[in-house]
Design an enzyme around this catalytic site. Structure first.
Site, PDB file in Angstrom:
ATOM      1  N   LYS A 190      -0.693   2.767  10.594  1.00  0.00           N
ATOM      2  CA  LYS A 190      -1.668   1.979  11.363  1.00  0.00           C
ATOM      3  C   LYS A 190      -2.543   2.841  12.275  1.00  0.00           C
ATOM      4  CE  LYS A 190       0.734  -2.475  11.570  1.00  0.00           C
ATOM      5  NZ  LYS A 190       1.237  -3.526  12.463  1.00  0.00           N
ATOM      6  N   ASP A 221      -3.221  -8.045  14.545  1.00  0.00           N
ATOM      7  CA  ASP A 221      -1.950  -8.289  15.254  1.00  0.00           C
ATOM      8  C   ASP A 221      -2.223  -8.920  16.623  1.00  0.00           C
ATOM      9  OD1 ASP A 221      -0.209  -7.320  13.322  1.00  0.00           O
ATOM     10  OD2 ASP A 221      -0.250  -5.269  14.089  1.00  0.00           O
TER      11      ASP A 221
END
Ligand code: NAP
Length: 290
Positions: free
Chosen positions: A66, A102
């Site tokens: 990520k 997220d």
């Protein structure tokens, strides 16, 4: 031509994202496949290059890529830059755009459960990649104060600046002898857990970072761990009368936001939740859906 959406990570074989994303694509009759691409760190640049093919719509990015992927895309948006991590890539006009869903995933999972963030005192346990998104989510949601408790205090310190001007962030060791931790727990309206403690096949499946006696009625608790669906931490918080939310809600909501970005369509959320729970059950890892 069947389009592809990739999931870049390692390991990805047991991810449940392909199950609920494919159900969403099929439900809307979209000619696309959601494919896990097992990607070691050394293979990440090549995998990102493959996303430039005409048949690729985009990708999800998961552990451990990520952060590294942020510098490999063409257009990280301000949110991805702020969090310092990307979980969604969209190929548009020949360019790889990237963001982090997220952040909205956390806020939507809480909102679904009727838990407001504005004005709250929040205790965040853990200071890894997922915690970065939580700090930004609490800032966006208008939390009043945030304390980060972590095993390695320096990792928590590194997240303080993410609170910006808006959110006051303090840190404490994740140690039950810590007075600061106990005070933060007493004040907390909302506790968010972002370590792998209590996770099936994690470092300690039975562990909860905080015992039941530290929770109280009136508190809300989000455990980002979603395997099993009911974790030891959620059970402990439940016993104390706190309101609890499992990590599956966040997982599906971050995926639903990615789906919106890739396809431009409203995702079939109920079907996605049903497929995610079925995937956990099939793996023998979940509880029956309510
Ligand atoms: P990460 O970057 O590896 O961070 C792990 C964090 O957990 C660090 O703060 C680490 O502390 C702490 N930790 C690890 N082992 C520990 C132990 N034995 N005792 C105490 N603390 C420990 O991982 P991540 O990406 O943030 O993910 C964390 C968790 O969130 C995972 O369980 C993951 O599955 C879950 N997650 C869920 C979602 C969702 O959508 N529901 C999304 C993302 C992540 P140190 O700093 O001391 O190493």
């Amino acid at each position: 031509m069947t389009a592809t959406i990739a999931l870049l990570g390692q390991p990805v074989a047991h991810s449940i994202s392909p199950r609920f994303q494919q159900v969403a694509l099929d439900t809307l009759g979209l000619d696309a496949r959601y494919e896990p691409w097992e990607t070691p760190p050394s293979g990440l640049p090549a995998a990102v290059e493959r996303l430039r093919s005409a048949d690729l719509m985009g990708a999800n990015v998961t552990v451990p890529h990520k952060v590294a992927v942020l510098r490999l895309v063409d257009r990280p948006d301000p949110l991805a830059e702020l969090v310092g991590a990307v979980n969604t890539i969209v190929r548009r006009d020949g360019l790889l755009h990237a963001t982090n869903t997220d952040v909205s995933g956390v806020l939507r999972a809480l909102a679904d459960a009727g838990i407001g963030v504005a004005g709250s005192h929040v205790l965040l346990i853990g200071a890894g990649g997922a915690a970065r998104a939580v700090v930004v989510a609490m800032r966006r949601g208008g939390a009043a104060a945030l304390t980060i408790a972590n095993r390695t205090p320096q990792h928590a310190e590194a997240l303080v600046a993410l609170g910006g001007q808006q959110l006051v962030v303090a840190t404490t060791p994740l140690d039950l002898a810590s007075e600061a931790l106990r005070t933060a727990m007493e004040k907390a309206d909302l506790v968010i857990h972002s370590t792998p403690l209590g996770m099936r096949h994690g470092p300690d499946e039975q562990a909860t970072p905080l015992p039941a006696e530290l929770f109280r009625a009136g508190q809300s608790v989000l455990d980002m761990v979603y395997v099993p669906e009911r974790t030891p931490l959620l059970e402990a918080a439940n016993r104390a009368g706190a309101r609890t939310v499992g990590g599956l809600a966040m997982l599906v909501h971050q995926g639903a936001e990615s789906f919106r970005l890739w396809t431009g369509h409203e995702p079939p959320l109920d079907m996605m939740f049903e497929a995610a729970r079925a995937a956990l059950r099939d793996a023998g890892q979940g509880s029956a859906p309510p």
